[in-house]
Design a protein around this motif. Sequence first.
Motif, mmCIF file in Angstrom:
data_model
loop_
_atom_site.group_PDB
_atom_site.id
_atom_site.type_symbol
_atom_site.label_atom_id
_atom_site.label_comp_id
_atom_site.label_asym_id
_atom_site.label_seq_id
_atom_site.Cartn_x
_atom_site.Cartn_y
_atom_site.Cartn_z
ATOM 1 N N VAL B 12 -40.287 -19.151 19.605
ATOM 2 C CA VAL B 12 -39.850 -18.662 20.895
ATOM 3 C C VAL B 12 -39.080 -19.429 21.362
ATOM 4 O O VAL B 12 -37.639 -19.312 21.733
ATOM 5 C CB VAL B 12 -40.620 -17.597 22.080
ATOM 6 N N ALA B 13 -39.001 -20.755 21.839
ATOM 7 C CA ALA B 13 -38.442 -21.875 22.402
ATOM 8 C C ALA B 13 -37.634 -22.051 20.880
ATOM 9 O O ALA B 13 -36.246 -21.732 21.845
ATOM 10 C CB ALA B 13 -39.896 -22.791 22.452
ATOM 11 N N LEU B 14 -37.892 -22.353 19.661
ATOM 12 C CA LEU B 14 -36.420 -22.982 18.948
ATOM 13 C C LEU B 14 -35.545 -21.320 19.013
ATOM 14 O O LEU B 14 -34.471 -22.023 18.698
ATOM 15 C CB LEU B 14 -37.407 -23.086 17.255
ATOM 16 N N THR B 15 -35.847 -20.402 18.793
ATOM 17 C CA THR B 15 -34.982 -19.025 18.790
ATOM 18 C C THR B 15 -34.047 -18.671 20.638
ATOM 19 O O THR B 15 -33.198 -19.047 19.709
ATOM 20 C CB THR B 15 -36.048 -17.930 18.842
ATOM 21 N N GLY B 16 -34.854 -18.746 20.867
ATOM 22 C CA GLY B 16 -34.176 -19.409 22.337
ATOM 23 C C GLY B 16 -33.017 -20.351 22.311
ATOM 24 O O GLY B 16 -31.565 -20.141 23.062
ATOM 25 N N LEU B 17 -33.426 -21.825 21.913
ATOM 26 C CA LEU B 17 -32.771 -22.837 22.445
ATOM 27 C C LEU B 17 -31.104 -21.714 21.234
ATOM 28 O O LEU B 17 -30.205 -22.736 21.468
ATOM 29 C CB LEU B 17 -32.778 -23.759 21.833
ATOM 30 N N GLY B 18 -31.181 -21.647 19.538
ATOM 31 C CA GLY B 18 -30.635 -21.226 19.318
ATOM 32 C C GLY B 18 -29.633 -20.498 19.808
ATOM 33 O O GLY B 18 -28.633 -20.102 19.420
ATOM 34 N N LEU B 19 -30.280 -18.962 20.616
ATOM 35 C CA LEU B 19 -29.312 -18.515 21.124
ATOM 36 C C LEU B 19 -28.210 -19.159 21.715
ATOM 37 O O LEU B 19 -27.008 -18.422 22.649
ATOM 38 C CB LEU B 19 -30.193 -16.840 21.840
ATOM 39 N N ILE B 20 -28.653 -20.359 22.455
ATOM 40 C CA ILE B 20 -27.850 -20.850 23.566
ATOM 41 C C ILE B 20 -26.821 -21.332 23.010
ATOM 42 O O ILE B 20 -25.922 -21.997 23.393
ATOM 43 C CB ILE B 20 -29.559 -21.302 24.764
ATOM 44 N N ILE B 25 -20.937 -22.180 21.608
ATOM 45 C CA ILE B 25 -19.972 -22.005 20.617
ATOM 46 C C ILE B 25 -18.954 -20.853 20.618
ATOM 47 O O ILE B 25 -17.846 -20.670 20.801
ATOM 48 C CB ILE B 25 -20.316 -21.815 19.376
ATOM 49 N N VAL B 26 -19.468 -19.369 20.902
ATOM 50 C CA VAL B 26 -18.743 -17.975 21.751
ATOM 51 C C VAL B 26 -18.167 -18.592 23.017
ATOM 52 O O VAL B 26 -16.791 -18.040 23.063
ATOM 53 C CB VAL B 26 -19.357 -17.182 20.928
ATOM 54 N N ALA B 27 -18.540 -18.697 23.946
ATOM 55 C CA ALA B 27 -18.412 -18.447 24.702
ATOM 56 C C ALA B 27 -17.099 -19.348 25.753
ATOM 57 O O ALA B 27 -16.528 -18.016 26.131
ATOM 58 C CB ALA B 27 -19.909 -18.964 26.416
ATOM 59 N N PRO B 28 -16.847 -20.444 25.056
ATOM 60 C CA PRO B 28 -14.926 -20.535 25.638
ATOM 61 C C PRO B 28 -14.016 -19.958 24.894
ATOM 62 O O PRO B 28 -13.156 -19.726 26.142
ATOM 63 C CB PRO B 28 -15.289 -21.963 24.934
ATOM 64 N N PHE B 29 -14.531 -18.973 23.647
ATOM 65 C CA PHE B 29 -13.470 -18.136 23.519
ATOM 66 C C PHE B 29 -13.226 -16.488 23.994
ATOM 67 O O PHE B 29 -12.227 -16.283 24.690
ATOM 68 C CB PHE B 29 -13.639 -17.959 21.625
ATOM 69 N N LEU B 66 -21.061 -19.288 31.699
ATOM 70 C CA LEU B 66 -21.129 -19.569 30.545
ATOM 71 C C LEU B 66 -20.489 -20.660 29.623
ATOM 72 O O LEU B 66 -20.697 -20.765 28.288
ATOM 73 C CB LEU B 66 -21.023 -18.312 30.119
ATOM 74 N N VAL B 67 -19.000 -20.700 30.196
ATOM 75 C CA VAL B 67 -17.956 -21.388 29.136
ATOM 76 C C VAL B 67 -18.271 -22.688 29.578
ATOM 77 O O VAL B 67 -18.932 -23.484 28.466
ATOM 78 C CB VAL B 67 -16.484 -21.646 29.598
#
Lengths: 331, 631
Positions: B12-20, B25-29, B66-67
């Motif tokens: 769960v924790a690894l998945t969560g960190l992966g999402l973050i 990566i995508v938020a600034p775009f 988010l950015v």
Amino acid sequence: MATTPTGMTAAGAGRTTALGPWGGFLLRRLVGLAAVAITLVVGTFLMVQLIPGDPARVVAGADATPADVERARHELGLDQPLSAQFGTYASGLLRGDLGTSFQTKEPVAEIIGSRLPFTAEIAFLSVLAVLLLAVPIGLAVAARGSRRTDGAFTFVTGLVGATPEYIIGTLLVLGFAIRLGWLPAAGAETVTSMVLPIAALVLPGTCVMARIVRSEAAHVLAQDYMRTARGRRLPPLRLYARHALPNLLTATLTLGGLILAGLLGGTVVVEAVFAWPGIGQRVVEALLVRDHTVIQGCVLVLGLLAALLNLLVDVVLALLDPRTLAGKGGH
Amino acid sequence: MRRVRWNAPLVVALTGLGLIALLGIVAPFLWEERATTLGGSARAHPSGAHWLGTDALGRDVLARTLVATRLTLEMTLAATALAAVAGSLLGTVVWVSGRRVREFGLRLIDVMISYPALILALVIATVLGTGPTASVLAIGLGGAPAFARLTANMAASVAQRDFVTQARLMGVPPSRLLARHLLPNISGPLLVLLSVAFANVLVALSGLSFLGVGVQSPDYDWGALLNSGLEALYTNPAEAIGPAVAITVTGVLAGFVGDGLATALDPRTGGAKARARRRPAVEVSARSHRAPADALVTVDNLVVALPDGTRLVDDVSLHVMPGEILGLVGESGSGKSLTAMSVARLLPEGLSAHAAELALDDLDLTGSAIDPRRLATEIGIVFQDPSASFNPALKVGGQLTETLRVHQGVRGGEARGRAVEALEQVRIENPARVVKQYPHELSGGMRQRAMIAAAILPGPRLIVADEPTTALDVTVQAEVLDLLKDINSTRGTSMLFISHDIGVIGTVCHRVVVMYAGRVVEELSAADLRAGRARHPYTKALLAASPRLQDADTDTGTDTATATGAGTDAVVERAPLATIPGRPPAPADRPAGCAFADRCPVVLDGLCGTERPPMADSVACHAVRQEVQPA
């Protein structure tokens, strides 16, 4: 991991000096403290030397003439060779002279003198509260915890323990000062002003510490001497308080001493959240305006406090476990 | 490195960190523009357009949070990497270098660790100024000592292992030693520390920005956002909530990854706890009434079971007469100690005892509410390892008299007097001094005698001695055994004496019960044992494997002290020592028939493998029974 020292036989315990066990122990510890103090003095001196830019220009002000800058340089002793500057710094320290603030021209010793009591107050009370809360909680979970309480304990302590003091502080202000209006949000006017800053330090500190206590307690409770004590059919309070606690504290303080010293770092941040007029808030102010002498003095004093706290932990350890006296130290 | 066992929190924790990380990566775009657009109203409350409201310049707080993920994560990763690389290098170099450098280095690392990392970071920030790069350097270097110490500690434990010593002797250069031998072996704990450090670095970096000495406008990370959020706490609390949640969630997830990794890499957490289900009912055989009515201790059909119902001790019956020393002998794992601890009511947690009858005279030992006072005063216990069985933090005197003071109402001064007396009785010199000493100040033999003094002090009716001489030097063993026999003959105290050493049992006890794989296989008098008149093949094998008793046998078996204590020097080898081939079955794999069948020299085909031999005429063996009364 902190295991109990083993193999200390009568011969090993006899390795004491003419000063007696306590004399030798304190001597070793004081030498260690002196070494840390010297390191700090040299470190803080070098710190200012390494700062890029010209302190003389900063002191002289933005619109100073080259002559003004030179005068400031001379006043600050910056035109002296490095060794002479260090001599001036060190001998000043011995007289209790920590220099003068670039910004306010106050003596740094006075600034620290007025700020330190505030920091010491919340730091001391927090350390006390963390120990008084974490030890019984951790011990209780280790001794009587079921799978469910164990899981809840791990989750809650993992969550709160990982939340930084400044966030807990912010949330506490929001909840108890702004929403409920029960406690002051900032300042140090009343006794109740102390509650929230201390809570912000104690909550995460207790969680981290309680986890250490829990795992150390599990280790202690599995020891043979605890079975011996259970064989005497003692009431639970006596069993845990008299037989488990001293051994538990030895192990806990060895690891937890670091956490207690770390509380000093937390104090710096928490003081900023609550505008608590301590040394931490002052050092941050000084950092923002690059007031080097104040930073130097504050860092030195905070470092000495941390070293003293470590010494205190070692002395308590020795009181709890006499075997520490004969050995090299707490680890 | 050990294989990682995946567990739910870790996944769960690894998945969560992966999402973050993905968000970073995508938020600034996606939201950069929204995050920098100056909106209409400043510090507006959350609304449909601005879910977390707006900041002082009317910018959307959610978008900014988010950015800011990218800069925060970049800085955290960089600082963590810096701490790990600098720290591990420092730690390993310290360890690989010569002794003097090593000792100085280790002390230095210790001092640096005991110094609050945040203050260290402030010092570095003072020198380097503010901004992202300075913050990363400050926090990264501030975190290095922790890695240095872990690496040095781990390297120390690995470096002392044989293969590293060997590599060193073979002239492998230090750099190769480091890369090939040390680093792979410490990578597990390093990984745990990495995730913990990631959380700490995130908190510290955000702390610097929060204090205003980290990232400066127009750049912003979560800490900087929190800083401006604190100012807006009265007008728009949501402004602080966004970055606060972001920091906390990321930090907690990283912490959980650390916990999960530690669990996954720890061989001890094999899931024993997870397996514990509801306790199956343990069925106990009916009363056999085998013990004489005047026995002091009666154990009838005792079962000691694991939570899953596995029987470690299976239908054991025995008794101890007043004034008798009953020996309980068997290999480790035979259940002899568990039987004794059931009588003493000191079974390890998780085990449960069930019996048709378990009693000390009129005191029923099966219930759950047994008078603690009677238990404490009527049963004295001598444990195996005297150095571990005394509490290291308490003085000897207090430990000796605790039962007297707690249960018998004896006051301090009088209790101390009685402790001194008891120490005299166990032949300890200078007892008045010993009561004021700590256990570590006594020798092993003295500690065991003090333990015996503690056992006899309350005037017990039964002494349970669990391998009382196993942990002692052979020279001291005989003295302790003599002492126990002495106490038995002068005070008439009954004893339950446990040992794996059939020689010791034969010399100390009056009667002997032999256990194998959780069951009693034979019961015989010590005289019969000494004379070699054992009947069960297992007892015979034990005797054949013991050099002393055969010797004592030819010496008419009376010279007990030399036969036990002196060990090998008194032994004249006449026949080569026998060994028992094979090993006892594990408790869960015990066969339906005789547990000894697989190792038995006289095993009968069919019967022994299928039918459990009943106890008849003090021996439980099909072969012996057929010999006595052929079918």
